[in-house]
Design an enzyme around this catalytic site. Structure first.
Site, PDB file in Angstrom:
ATOM      1  N   LYS B  46      33.846  31.094  42.032  1.00 49.43           N
ATOM      2  CA  LYS B  46      35.224  30.787  42.418  1.00 49.43           C
ATOM      3  C   LYS B  46      36.071  30.747  41.146  1.00 49.43           C
ATOM      4  CE  LYS B  46      38.616  29.019  44.869  1.00 49.43           C
ATOM      5  NZ  LYS B  46      39.330  30.032  45.672  1.00 49.43           N
ATOM      6  N   ILE B  72      44.282  30.056  49.491  1.00 48.62           N
ATOM      7  CA  ILE B  72      43.622  28.813  49.090  1.00 48.62           C
ATOM      8  C   ILE B  72      44.368  28.191  47.913  1.00 48.62           C
ATOM      9  CG2 ILE B  72      41.411  27.823  48.356  1.00 48.62           C
ATOM     10  CD1 ILE B  72      41.367  29.156  51.172  1.00 48.62           C
ATOM     11  N   ASN B 100      34.644  33.610  36.954  1.00 47.13           N
ATOM     12  CA  ASN B 100      35.971  34.139  37.244  1.00 47.13           C
ATOM     13  C   ASN B 100      37.014  33.149  36.740  1.00 47.13           C
ATOM     14  OD1 ASN B 100      38.497  34.275  38.917  1.00 47.13           O
ATOM     15  ND2 ASN B 100      37.476  36.111  39.705  1.00 47.13           N
ATOM     16  N   CYS B 131      47.564  36.447  39.394  1.00 47.41           N
ATOM     17  CA  CYS B 131      48.188  35.130  39.344  1.00 47.41           C
ATOM     18  C   CYS B 131      49.574  35.295  38.749  1.00 47.41           C
ATOM     19  CB  CYS B 131      47.411  34.168  38.439  1.00 47.41           C
ATOM     20  SG  CYS B 131      45.660  34.080  38.804  1.00 47.41           S
ATOM     21  N   ASN B 193      41.132  43.102  44.555  1.00 48.13           N
ATOM     22  CA  ASN B 193      41.454  41.764  45.006  1.00 48.13           C
ATOM     23  C   ASN B 193      42.138  41.917  46.370  1.00 48.13           C
ATOM     24  OD1 ASN B 193      41.903  38.946  45.041  1.00 48.13           O
ATOM     25  ND2 ASN B 193      42.200  38.933  42.828  1.00 48.13           N
ATOM     26  N   THR B 194      42.554  40.829  46.963  1.00 49.41           N
ATOM     27  CA  THR B 194      43.131  40.903  48.310  1.00 49.41           C
ATOM     28  C   THR B 194      44.465  41.644  48.330  1.00 49.41           C
ATOM     29  OG1 THR B 194      44.078  38.730  47.940  1.00 49.41           O
ATOM     30  CG2 THR B 194      41.991  38.816  49.124  1.00 49.41           C
ATOM     31  N   GLY B 244      35.777  44.788  48.668  1.00 45.92           N
ATOM     32  CA  GLY B 244      36.747  44.931  49.749  1.00 45.92           C
ATOM     33  C   GLY B 244      36.101  45.279  51.074  1.00 45.92           C
ATOM     34  N   GLY B 245      35.835  44.285  51.874  1.00 50.57           N
ATOM     35  CA  GLY B 245      35.390  44.511  53.238  1.00 50.57           C
ATOM     36  C   GLY B 245      33.957  44.964  53.389  1.00 50.57           C
TER      37      GLY B 245
HETATM   38  C1  FMN Z   1      38.743  32.542  51.032  1.00 52.89           C
HETATM   39  C2  FMN Z   1      38.832  33.455  49.851  1.00 52.89           C
HETATM   40  C3  FMN Z   1      38.998  32.938  48.584  1.00 52.89           C
HETATM   41  C4  FMN Z   1      39.098  33.766  47.471  1.00 52.89           C
HETATM   42  N1  FMN Z   1      39.233  33.232  46.232  1.00 52.89           N
HETATM   43  C5  FMN Z   1      39.307  34.046  45.144  1.00 52.89           C
HETATM   44  C6  FMN Z   1      39.400  33.515  43.841  1.00 52.89           C
HETATM   45  O1  FMN Z   1      39.396  32.293  43.644  1.00 52.89           O
HETATM   46  N2  FMN Z   1      39.508  34.381  42.806  1.00 52.89           N
HETATM   47  C7  FMN Z   1      39.486  35.731  42.969  1.00 52.89           C
HETATM   48  O2  FMN Z   1      39.575  36.470  41.986  1.00 52.89           O
HETATM   49  N3  FMN Z   1      39.386  36.274  44.203  1.00 52.89           N
HETATM   50  C8  FMN Z   1      39.288  35.464  45.294  1.00 52.89           C
HETATM   51  N4  FMN Z   1      39.160  36.031  46.545  1.00 52.89           N
HETATM   52  C9  FMN Z   1      39.144  37.486  46.697  1.00 52.89           C
HETATM   53  C10 FMN Z   1      37.717  38.025  46.854  1.00 52.89           C
HETATM   54  O3  FMN Z   1      36.945  37.753  45.705  1.00 52.89           O
HETATM   55  C11 FMN Z   1      37.738  39.548  47.116  1.00 52.89           C
HETATM   56  O4  FMN Z   1      38.334  40.212  46.025  1.00 52.89           O
HETATM   57  C12 FMN Z   1      38.505  39.900  48.366  1.00 52.89           C
HETATM   58  O5  FMN Z   1      38.287  38.936  49.373  1.00 52.89           O
HETATM   59  C13 FMN Z   1      38.169  41.292  48.926  1.00 52.89           C
HETATM   60  O6  FMN Z   1      36.817  41.403  49.237  1.00 52.89           O
HETATM   61  P1  FMN Z   1      36.215  41.120  50.720  1.00 52.89           P
HETATM   62  O7  FMN Z   1      37.056  41.924  51.674  1.00 52.89           O
HETATM   63  O8  FMN Z   1      34.809  41.566  50.661  1.00 52.89           O
HETATM   64  O9  FMN Z   1      36.358  39.654  50.964  1.00 52.89           O
HETATM   65  C14 FMN Z   1      39.054  35.182  47.649  1.00 52.89           C
HETATM   66  C15 FMN Z   1      38.887  35.707  48.936  1.00 52.89           C
HETATM   67  C16 FMN Z   1      38.769  34.875  50.033  1.00 52.89           C
HETATM   68  C17 FMN Z   1      38.594  35.483  51.389  1.00 52.89           C
END
Ligand code: FMN
Ligand code: FAD
Ligand code: FAD
Ligand code: FMN
Ligand code: FES
Ligand code: FES
Lengths: 263, 304, 304, 263
Positions: B46, B72, B100, B131, B193-194, B244-245
C-alpha cells in the site's frame, strides 16, 4: 480462522416475501463462528464484481445458515440456487457480539427486517446458556416478517403498516416496552441505517449498554481495501475511521457517529 | 517445469512475474492467512506516506460495470509505524519487497526513500506519481513531464535499489511520461494506475465517492491497460510491469505479449483472493502447451 | 406527463433528451423496422466523410468485460451517396437530424459541412474530432487546442445550424478542449467518444482488432464519461451531450445530474435494441416519483 | 420481417457431447424463416455484452429450433436453461441458402460439427420438395456427432479420430465420394473457418456451385455496427467488404476471400 472454500448449497427456502434462508455446507468452521460474524459469497461471470456479505444466522453440525432478502441482482441470483449448487465463500469474517460482563442483565435484541439474521444466531447462543432474551422484530408489513413465533425468546413483533403486532417501527415498540423490562438491560441491534441511528441516539439518551451491527458497501470484506469505513469515537481518539469488515461489523452504541451523508 | 524467473533490469529478479498491486494487498501480512504470499514473485505495499493518513471520508468505494471506483485517499499507517509493525513480517518473506511511495512534495517522496533505502530487506520502490503536487498548484506529478523528471532524478540519486515509476493512464500520450522516466534513470515503469471515474446516486443526488472523482479499476480497464502498454513498449527499453484488471492466467499472457515483463494483481484480490493459485497453474499449462521454456520469451511477442 | 423538451442552446430543441450515438444506429433507416425511431429526440448519423470509405480490415470488433472495442475505420457511404440514398428517410423523420462529420483535413470537414448546411431537413452537425489530422502529422484534431480551435472556427463560419463538437476522453484534461470549443463558438459539446483500448488473442498472438488500438465503449466506460462530464460542466456554459455506456433510464438520470443536457445511446443498441422504450418509461416514472415537472430541472444537480 | 421478442424456452435437450437442441416459442415468424437465416439470443446481467447468433436449425408449428455447442460462458449458461425460462431473441436475421436454378442437380450438404444446424433446416425444406440430399457430417469423434441417422437425407458420417464412419475430415470424405454423386452437384457448406476455406478452394478447383454459411464475431447482427466484415470478390468489384450478418451469412463459394489472419 477464516477460510476460503468452494462448497455447496444444502437448502434454499423462501421464508417470507423476498426473504430466503440458505444453508451452506462448511463443516470445518461451524465450531469457531461467533454470533455477529458474517461471510462473503462470491459470484462468477457477473458485471458486479464485489462479493456479497451476509450475517451468519445460525449453525448446525455441518452447515452455516444465512437469511437474505432479494434487493438486487446478486441476491436475485441467489434465490434461484438449488440444492447442490456450487458456491465460493469466505468465512467467518468480522468481530462478534460481546456477552454482557454482568450476570443478571436483560438481554434485548432489536432487529429491523433481515437485520434479524445475526441476532437469531445470538439468540441461539443465549438460549444454550439458559438465557431467554427479549426479541423485538420489526418489518414493513406482516409478509416481510422473517419469523412469526419463537420458542427461544420473548418475541415482540411490529409492522409499519399495522398488519401485525405493534403498529409502528421497532424502535418505537422497544421504547414503549422499556418500562416493563427488568433493568439493567443490555441491547443488541441490527437493521437499516435509519434504525441503527435511532438506536444509537436512544442508547445515549437512556444510558443503555448497546451493541449495533452495521452494514457498509464492501469490496473485500477482509480489511485490505480500506473501503468500508465508518466514523468512530473511541476512548483514545475523538473521531477516526474504523473498518466495518474488520473492526466491526459490531460496534458499541457510543462509538458510532452516523453522519447524515453516510449510506 | 517452466522457467518463471523474471529479471527486471539489473537491480531486481523475481521468482515469477506476478506481484501484488499497491493498495489491494495491504502490507502482505493482513491476508496471509488466506493467500499464500510466498506464491507471488513479490509484494508491492500500500502507498506509504511520511506521516500516517486517515484517508478520505466515506463513501470510498463503489461498484461499476466490471469494475469499481475507489478513493481511499492514501489511508496508511505512515512510514514510522510501517517500520515498527510490518518489517518483521516482510523480513522473513522470501519474495521481493517493493515499497510504494506517495507524497505531496518532492521533499516528502525523498524523505521516505531516504528512510527506507537503508533497510536491506527492502528490494525496491514503486513511485505513485498520481498524487497532486501541492507545490505546483495540485497538478499531478505524473502528468507534467518536467515535474515528473525532477522527481525521478532526485529519487534516482538517493537509491541504488530498484526504482519503478507507476504511470497514470489519464494523459493524452502515455509515451511521454514513459520516455521521461526512462531518461531519468528509472529501472522500470508500472502501468496503469486507476482511470478517472465517477458515479452518482440518482436517489440522493450525491456522488457515490466522497471525493467525487476516484480511480476506476478492475476488468473494465483491462483494454485501456493493454493499449497503454503496447504504446509504451514501442518507445522504451526498460521493463514494463503491467497492471489493470488482470483476473486470470489468460490476462497475464495477454499483458506479457503486449510488452509487460511482469504484472501486478489488484482488484482481483477482492473478488477472487486465490487468483494467484489459478494463474500460476495456467502459466504452467499455457507454456507447456505452447512449448515455451521460459515465460520471458513471450514478452512483447504480440504481432502488433 | 413530464415535460421532456430539451433546449440545446438557441439553435436546437429536442422533444426529448435521448439521441442516438454516431456509428451505432446507421443513418436511422437500417433498423427502423425494429426500433421506433420517432421515440428519439433525434438521430446522430454514422460519421460521414467526403468520399465513401471501405473502413478497416477485419477483425474490427471484440468483446471486453462489460464493453467492446471497435475499429470500424469510419466505413461509410460518403456524403454524395448519403444525400442520394438516405435523405428521403430523414426528410420525413419527425425528430431532429444531426449529421456526424469526420475528415482528415480542415478542408474535408469544411467541404462536407458546406454541402450539407444548405439542406433544410438537416438540423445540426456533430464533429468527430477523434480523427488523425494528416496535415499535422497524424495528431488527432481533438487533442491539440490549436488544431481544434482552428477547425471549430472554420466550421462555425460556415453554418448557422447547431454545431456540436464531440470530445475524446483520451486527454490529460478534458476542460481544455471543452473550453476551447466553447470559445470558438460551438453550440454544444458531446462527450465522450471511445476510450483507447486494445486486446490480444493469446493463441494467435495477434491483436483482436486489426488496427491494434481501437475505441472502448459500453458500460465499462460509464464512470469515465461521468467523471469527464462533471469536470467539463464546471468550466463551460454551453450544453453537454452525455455519451458512454448508457444502458438504462437510471444511467440517463445519472448523466443529467452530472451536467448533461441530453444524452446519446450507443453500444446499448447492440445488446438491447429497444432500450429507448424502457428508458423513456423510466424517465416518466422517476420524474413523477420525484416531483420533477421538467426533465431539464435535474441538469447538473448532483451535489458534487 | 425480423422481430425482437421476449419469449420462452420450450425444450432444451442434450443431443451429443456438449451439444444441445433448444426449442424457442416464436409462432409469428415460423412461416417466414428461411434455411440459412439465424437469430440473436440476448443475455441479461453479463460482462459479455454481445448477443449470440445461432443458425435456425428447423421450425415446427410454433417454435424455432437451434442446435448449439457449449464453447464458452454464454453457451454454458444456455445449457442450464429450463422449460419456461424467459429469453429475448431477434429473428430471423441474414440471408438464406438459394435453391439451385436447375432442376436435376444433386444437392450436397457439407457440415462440420454444429455447422450442421442451418443445413438440417435446409434438408427439411428439400425433403418437403421431394428432394433427398446427400448430407456429409463430420466431427472430431463419435460423441460429438449431432445426428447419427437420418430419414430425410443420404447421410455420410466421418470422424477425425476414426471412431465412426469415414476416417478423416468431412471435406476429404466428400472429395472421396465426389465421383459417385451424379453431376451436376450443388453444394452447401457450413462449418469451422478451416473447413469453409477448404471447401471454397475445392469449389473453385472443381468448378462446383457452392454456397457457404460463414461465422464472424457479431456485435449487433443487424447490419449497423459494421463489425462483422468479410472480404468479398464480386462481379462488380475485385474485393470489398461485406457484412456477414446482413449480406450473409450465406455467400457464394467464389465470392469468399478467406485470408489467413481472419478468424
Ligand atoms: C482499493 C484500491 C486502493 C488502491 N491504492 C493504491 C495505492 O495506495 N497506491 C497506488 O499506487 N495504487 C493504488 N491502487 C491502484 C492499484 O494498485 C492498481 O494500479 C489499479 O487498481 C489497477 O489495477 P487492477 O485493475 O488490477 O486493480 C489502488 C486500487 C484500489 C482498487
Ligand atoms: C456485514 C454485513 C452483513 C449483512 N448481512 C445481511 C444479511 O444477513 N441478510 C441480508 O439480506 N443482507 C445482508 N447484508 C446486505 C447484503 O450484503 C446486500 O443486501 C447485498 O449485498 C445486495 O446485493 P445485490 O446485488 O442483490 O443488490 P445490489 O443491486 O448490489 O444493491 C441493492 C441495494 O442494496 C444496497 N447494498 C448493496 N451492497 C450492499 C452492502 N454490501 N451492504 C449494504 N447494502 C448494500 C445497495 O446500496 C442498493 O441499495 C449485509 C451487509 C453487510 C455489510
Ligand atoms: C451466423 C452465425 C451462426 C451461428 N450458428 C451457430 C449454431 O447454429 N450453433 C452453434 O453452436 N454456434 C453457432 N454460431 C457460433 C456461436 O455464435 C458461438 O459459439 C457463441 O457465440 C459462443 O458464445 P460463448 O459465450 O459461449 O463463447 P465465447 O466465450 O464468447 O467464445 C468461445 C469461442 O467462440 C468464438 N466465438 C464467440 N462468439 C462468436 C461468434 N459470434 N461467431 C463465431 N465465433 C464466436 C470465440 O472466438 C471463442 O473462440 C454461429 C455464429 C454465427 C455468426
Ligand atoms: C461500432 C461503433 C462505431 C462507432 N462509430 C462512430 C463514428 O462513426 N463516429 C463517431 O463520432 N463515433 C462513433 N462511435 C462512438 C460512439 O458514438 C460513442 O461515442 C461511444 O461508443 C461511447 O458511447 P457508448 O458507450 O454508449 O457506445 C462508434 C462506436 C461504436 C461502438
Ligand atoms: S471491505 Fe475492504 S477493508 Fe472492509
Ligand atoms: S454484426 Fe453489426 S453489422 Fe454485422
Amino acid at each position: 480462522m477464516r477460510k476460503f472454500k468452494e462448497t455447496g448449497v444444502v437448502e434454499n427456502v423462501k421464508i417470507a416475501r423476498d426473504i430466503y434462508r440458505l444453508k451452506i455446507k462448511i463443516p470445518d468452521i461451524v465450531n469457531s463462528v461467533e454470533p455477529g460474524q458474517f461471510l462473503n459469497i462470491y459470484f462468477q461471470d457477473s458485471p458486479k464484481i464485489f462479493p456479497r456479505p451476509f450475517s451468519i444466522a445460525g449453525v448446525d453440525d455441518n452447515n452455516i445458515l444465512i437469511i437474505y432478502k432479494v434487493v438486487g441482482s446478486q441476491t436475485e441470483k441467489m434465490s434461484y440456487w438449488q440444492k447442490g449448487f456450487k458456491i465460493k465463500v469466505l468465512a467467518p469474517l468480522g468481530n462478534s457480539f460481546e456477552l454482557d460482563s454482568e450476570n443478571n442483565v436483560s438481554y434485548v435484541l432489536i432487529a429491523g427486517g433481515v437485520g434479524v439474521a445475526p441476532l437469531m444466531f445470538f439468540r441461539d447462543r443465549l438460549f444454550l446458556m439458559g438465557i431467554t432474551p427479549y426479541f423485538f422484530i420489526g418489518a414493513k408489513n406482516r409478509n416481510e416478517l422473517p419469523i412469526a413465533e419463537d420458542t427461544k425468546s420473548k418475541l415482540y413483533l411490529s409492522t409499519d403498516d399495522r398488519s401485525l403486532g405493534f403498529a409502528g417501527n421497532v424502535v418505537e415498540h422497544f421504547k414503549s416496552m422499556l418500562g416493563s423490562i427488568p433493568k439493567p438491560v443490555s441491547v443488541y441491534a441490527c437493521g437499516p441505517n435509519q434504525m441503527n441511528k435511532a438506536m444509537a441516539k436512544l442508547g445515549i439518551e437512556q444510558e443503555m449498554k448497546l451493541q449495533v451491527s452495521l452494514e457498509r458497501v464492501m469490496a473485500c470484506g477482509l480489511g485490505i481495501c480500506q473501503g468500508c469505513t465508518v466514523k468512530i469515537k473511541s476512548a483514545t481518539s475523538d473521531c477516526h475511521y474504523s473498518l466495518v469488515c474488520k473492526d466491526g461489523p459490531v460496534f458499541k452504541g457510543e462509538e458510532i457517529i452516523l453522519t447524515a451523508d453516510e449510506r | 517445469m517452466i522457467d518463471l524467473n523474471t529479471k527486471l533490469g539489473n537491480r531486481l529478479s523475481l521468482s515469477n512475474p506476478i506481484l501484488t498491486a499497491s493498495g489491494t494487498f495491504g502490507y502482505g501480512d493482513e491476508i496471509s492467512d488466506i493467500v499464500d504470499v510466498e506464491l507471488y514473485g513479490g509484494i508491492v505495499t500500500k502507498s506509504l506516506t511520511l506521516k500516517p493518513r486517515e484517508g478520505n471520508p466515506p463513501p470510498r468505494i463503489v461498484e461499476t460495470p466490471s469494475g469499481m471506483i475507489n478513493s481511499i485517499g492514501l489511508a496508511n499507517i505512515g512510514v514510522d509505524l510501517f517500520l515498527e509493525e510490518k518489517a518483521d513480517f516482510l523480513k522473513i518473506y522470501r519474495g521481493k519487497v517493493i515499497i510504494n511511495i506517495a507524497g505531496r512534495t518532492d521533499f516528502e517522496y525523498c524523505e521516505i526513500l531516504k528512510l527506507l533505502t537503508e533497510e536491506n530487506w527492502i528490494d525496491g520502490f514503486e513511485i505513485n506519481v498520481s498524487c497532486p503536487n501541492v507545490s505546483e498548484g495540485g497538478i499531478e506529478f505524473g502528468t507534467d513531464p518536467k515535474i515528473l523528471s525532477n522527481l525521478t532524478r532526485k529519487l534516482r540519486d538517493l537509491t541504488d535499489k530498484f526504482l519503478m515509476i507507476k504511470l497514470s493512464p489519464n494523459v493524452t500520450d502515455i509515451r511521454i511520461p514513459a520516455e521521461t522516466t526512462q531518461k531519468c534513470g528509472a529501472d522500470a515503469v508500472s502501468m496503469i494506475n486507476t482511470v478517472y471515474g465517477s458515479a452518482i446516486d440518482i436517489n440522493t443526488k450525491k456522488p457515490l465517492i466522497n471525493s467525487v472523482i476516484g480511480g476506476l479499476s478492475g476488468p473494465a480497464i483491462k483494454p485501456i491497460a493493454i493499449a497503454n502498454i503496447i504504446k509504451a513498449y514501442q518507445v522504451i527499453d526498460i521493463p514494463i510491469i503491467g497492471i489493470g484488471g488482470i483476473s486470470r492466467g489468460e490476462d497475464v499472457i495477454e499483458f506479457m505479449l503486449a510488452g509487460a515483463s511482469a504484472v501486478q494483481l489488484g482488484t482481483v484480490h477482492f473478488y477472487n483472493p486465490l487468483a494467484i493459485n489459478e494463474i500460476l497453474q495456467f502459466l504452467e499449462e499455457y507454456c507447456s502447451q505452447n512449448n515455451i521454456l521460459s515465460i520471458g520469451d513471450i514478452i512483447g511477442k504480440a504481432e502488433v
